[in-house]
Design an enzyme around this catalytic site. Sequence first.
Site, mmCIF file in Angstrom:
data_model
loop_
_atom_site.group_PDB
_atom_site.id
_atom_site.type_symbol
_atom_site.label_atom_id
_atom_site.label_comp_id
_atom_site.label_asym_id
_atom_site.label_seq_id
_atom_site.Cartn_x
_atom_site.Cartn_y
_atom_site.Cartn_z
ATOM 1 N N GLU A 77 4.757 -4.386 -9.563
ATOM 2 C CA GLU A 77 5.175 -3.192 -10.838
ATOM 3 C C GLU A 77 4.727 -1.935 -10.184
ATOM 4 O OE1 GLU A 77 7.176 -4.261 -12.932
ATOM 5 O OE2 GLU A 77 6.754 -6.262 -12.695
ATOM 6 N N LYS A 94 -8.813 -7.707 -8.767
ATOM 7 C CA LYS A 94 -9.472 -6.602 -8.399
ATOM 8 C C LYS A 94 -8.968 -5.681 -9.336
ATOM 9 C CE LYS A 94 -8.930 -2.834 -5.954
ATOM 10 N NZ LYS A 94 -9.533 -1.886 -7.022
ATOM 11 N N THR A 142 3.969 3.304 -5.761
ATOM 12 C CA THR A 142 5.049 2.765 -4.966
ATOM 13 C C THR A 142 4.418 2.540 -3.353
ATOM 14 O OG1 THR A 142 6.745 3.120 -6.298
ATOM 15 C CG2 THR A 142 7.433 2.869 -3.807
ATOM 16 N N GLY A 160 0.645 -0.845 -9.413
ATOM 17 C CA GLY A 160 0.292 0.654 -9.021
ATOM 18 C C GLY A 160 1.338 1.313 -8.506
ATOM 19 N N GLY A 170 2.031 -0.276 -2.976
ATOM 20 C CA GLY A 170 2.868 -1.589 -3.215
ATOM 21 C C GLY A 170 3.923 -1.732 -2.031
ATOM 22 N N GLU A 184 7.229 10.732 -9.377
ATOM 23 C CA GLU A 184 6.679 10.169 -10.356
ATOM 24 C C GLU A 184 5.351 11.245 -10.450
ATOM 25 O OE1 GLU A 184 4.440 6.513 -10.250
ATOM 26 O OE2 GLU A 184 5.286 5.970 -12.216
ATOM 27 N N CYS A 191 3.827 4.168 -16.097
ATOM 28 C CA CYS A 191 5.062 4.161 -15.294
ATOM 29 C C CYS A 191 6.322 3.933 -16.056
ATOM 30 C CB CYS A 191 4.982 2.529 -14.591
ATOM 31 S SG CYS A 191 4.880 1.384 -15.787
HETATM 32 P P1 NDP Z 1 -2.757 2.959 -6.521
HETATM 33 O O1 NDP Z 1 -1.747 2.279 -6.001
HETATM 34 O O2 NDP Z 1 -3.673 3.586 -5.322
HETATM 35 O O3 NDP Z 1 -3.968 1.930 -7.102
HETATM 36 C C1 NDP Z 1 -3.518 0.636 -7.859
HETATM 37 C C2 NDP Z 1 -4.540 -0.599 -7.358
HETATM 38 O O4 NDP Z 1 -4.336 -0.862 -6.044
HETATM 39 C C3 NDP Z 1 -5.870 -0.383 -7.413
HETATM 40 O O5 NDP Z 1 -6.669 -1.076 -8.063
HETATM 41 C C4 NDP Z 1 -6.537 0.354 -6.078
HETATM 42 O O6 NDP Z 1 -7.559 0.331 -5.850
HETATM 43 C C5 NDP Z 1 -5.506 -0.793 -5.247
HETATM 44 N N1 NDP Z 1 -5.444 -0.370 -3.820
HETATM 45 C C6 NDP Z 1 -5.425 0.973 -3.296
HETATM 46 N N2 NDP Z 1 -5.443 0.821 -1.992
HETATM 47 C C7 NDP Z 1 -5.365 -0.693 -1.725
HETATM 48 C C8 NDP Z 1 -5.202 -1.323 -0.508
HETATM 49 N N3 NDP Z 1 -4.942 -0.631 0.702
HETATM 50 N N4 NDP Z 1 -4.736 -2.582 -0.704
HETATM 51 C C9 NDP Z 1 -4.990 -3.379 -1.757
HETATM 52 N N5 NDP Z 1 -5.126 -2.509 -2.901
HETATM 53 C C10 NDP Z 1 -5.198 -1.228 -2.780
HETATM 54 O O7 NDP Z 1 -2.729 3.836 -7.792
HETATM 55 P P2 NDP Z 1 -3.745 4.963 -8.177
HETATM 56 O O8 NDP Z 1 -4.499 4.179 -9.137
HETATM 57 O O9 NDP Z 1 -4.504 5.566 -7.302
HETATM 58 O O10 NDP Z 1 -2.849 6.083 -8.820
HETATM 59 C C11 NDP Z 1 -1.893 6.743 -7.889
HETATM 60 C C12 NDP Z 1 -0.351 7.057 -8.358
HETATM 61 O O11 NDP Z 1 0.121 5.609 -8.468
HETATM 62 C C13 NDP Z 1 -0.267 7.348 -9.896
HETATM 63 O O12 NDP Z 1 -0.580 8.881 -9.653
HETATM 64 C C14 NDP Z 1 1.105 6.881 -10.237
HETATM 65 O O13 NDP Z 1 2.101 7.975 -9.674
HETATM 66 C C15 NDP Z 1 1.023 5.461 -9.651
HETATM 67 N N6 NDP Z 1 0.629 4.442 -10.573
HETATM 68 C C16 NDP Z 1 1.792 3.871 -10.814
HETATM 69 C C17 NDP Z 1 1.266 2.785 -11.920
HETATM 70 C C18 NDP Z 1 2.199 1.999 -12.581
HETATM 71 O O14 NDP Z 1 1.721 1.219 -13.587
HETATM 72 N N7 NDP Z 1 3.314 1.653 -11.900
HETATM 73 C C19 NDP Z 1 -0.236 2.603 -12.216
HETATM 74 C C20 NDP Z 1 -1.101 3.687 -11.584
HETATM 75 C C21 NDP Z 1 -0.630 4.402 -10.748
HETATM 76 P P3 NDP Z 1 -8.624 1.322 -6.199
HETATM 77 O O15 NDP Z 1 -9.525 0.766 -7.035
HETATM 78 O O16 NDP Z 1 -9.261 1.830 -4.981
HETATM 79 O O17 NDP Z 1 -7.841 2.445 -6.801
#
Ligand code: NDP
Length: 501
Positions: free
Chosen positions: A263, A188, A243, A241, A246, A395, A297
């Site tokens: 991660e 996804k 924390t 994504g 996660g 972050e 990140c």
């Molecule tokens: P999210 O953690 O919300 O999204 C990461 C992925 O998880 C997306 O595909 C998202 O779907 C999915 N997701 C969201 N909710 C759920 C759930 N309940 N169950 C399973 N999967 C889910 O990060 P965001 O993209 O919204 O970013 C928010 C913050 O996260 C950023 O501001 C940053 O601080 C951090 N971040 C960190 C990253 C890293 O590389 N470590 C990368 C991106 C963000 P959807 O398509 O709906 O978003």
Amino acid sequence: MTAHVKPKALENFKARDFRMLIDGTWTEGAGQPIERIAPGHGIVVSRYPAGSKADAERAIAAARKAFDDGPWPSMTGAERSNILLKAADLIAARADELAFLDCIESGKPISQAKGELGGAVDIWRYAAALARDLHGESYNTLGDGTLGVVLREAIGVVSIITPWNFPFLIVSQKLPFALAAGCTTVVKPSELTSGSTLVLGEILIEAGVPAGVINIVTGTGPEVGAPMTTHPDVDMVSFTGSTGVGRLTMANAAQTLKKVSLELGGKNPQIVFPDADLDAFIDAAVFGAYFNAGECCNAGSRLILHTSIAADVTARIADLAKKVKVGDPLDPTTQVGAIITPQHLAKIGAYVDGAAKAGALVALGGAALDLGLGQFMAPTILSGVRPDMAVAREEVFGPVLSVLTFETTEEAIRIANAIDYGLSAGVWSRDFDTCLTIGRKVRAGTIWMNTFMDGASELPFGGYRQSGLGRELGRHAVEDYTETKTLNMHIGARTGWWMPR
Ligand code: NDP
């Protein structure tokens, strides 16, 4: 920075309509598609199906069947490796198309997106090599009557959930290793940047990955992602994504005790001593803070500078940061592109305002930039930041650099470690002892010494504490997607409780 109007490349541009991949079939979603508005251009560039829970469940069922009935898990490593190598060649052949999608959907600069594609091709080739080298252990030391063999078996069905900041690169840090191990997958991508992952689906089918081995379901996290973390037929979840999500993923997976690999976020310090090559550091500070608009990140978002150099170094970083070219992501000379969504831009702005109210000084930038189209943020420097401020601990995920200071090595280590994250850190000094002391005492998954944000397919990547669980890349990356099985074999006549001796 450069103001822009709709670029020439988008004059006759028509939004691309995508379908999702379930069990080898390209499928429309039931409801209204998700429209992606390019963050740097303000126009709709892609439409993806809004997948449902039922779509996710169909994909999981297809992956389960493809795993249980084969042929993917029972192919030889060489066969899987050849398919992954073909995929790498096809990715390289379509790199410009993939980079364009990542650029317009995420707002990252096109030249950077092309660089990421090059890195991704290397990872696919590396994973292909590891597919042939996956092996367990044997114990011929257990006496004449026993031979022990420890097998590595593919773990099964893997859910892969990815974010928007490095759409193609992050799926490439997970998927080729899962496939190399013989797993089947449901992917996804982020609902904001699904295009390049869907093109990857076409590439994998063309390369010879059988139906059901790779399924790609687009849609939102709560609708599509959540069932991928709870379904009993899923054996492992690999997530990148925030924390917060996660943590939720781990709690969801705990219901059926799935393996999780996470991660997550980072608040990565660069610790700088007065004897460092400051010219090299200043370049790395600007790169670390503003690369990918800080939506990274691994961003070097916290500088911990020795007090004796702090004022001078901060001024020199500000001078260089002023030269960073912010603008149209499609302009090949742009260094910093757009911010992913207007909501995210507002969140970054709120962090800057909060820091200013708490007593930090906005030494550079601090506000959004109006470039005519899309949303952009000026490279920002906050000085006088204290370790207890939100901007020093959380972050921000934007082009915002926080400057803190230290007097002693012990204090620098204490400040570096006084947060919940532990993804990466940098140390700058010409003194070998200083670098190694920091390298050993700072609790983070990667420590850069006199460089920043370098990487290689061979080097493991991942975080301590709330930055995640497990490591990606490196020679053990394929093993993450396996179970171990012990074969305990008896040789010759067996004696036991009731057997005559
Ligand atoms: P999210 O953690 O919300 O999204 C990461 C992925 O998880 C997306 O595909 C998202 O779907 C999915 N997701 C969201 N909710 C759920 C759930 N309940 N169950 C399973 N999967 C889910 O990060 P965001 O993209 O919204 O970013 C928010 C913050 O996260 C950023 O501001 C940053 O601080 C951090 N971040 C960190 C990253 C890293 O590389 N470590 C990368 C991106 C963000 P959807 O398509 O709906 O978003």
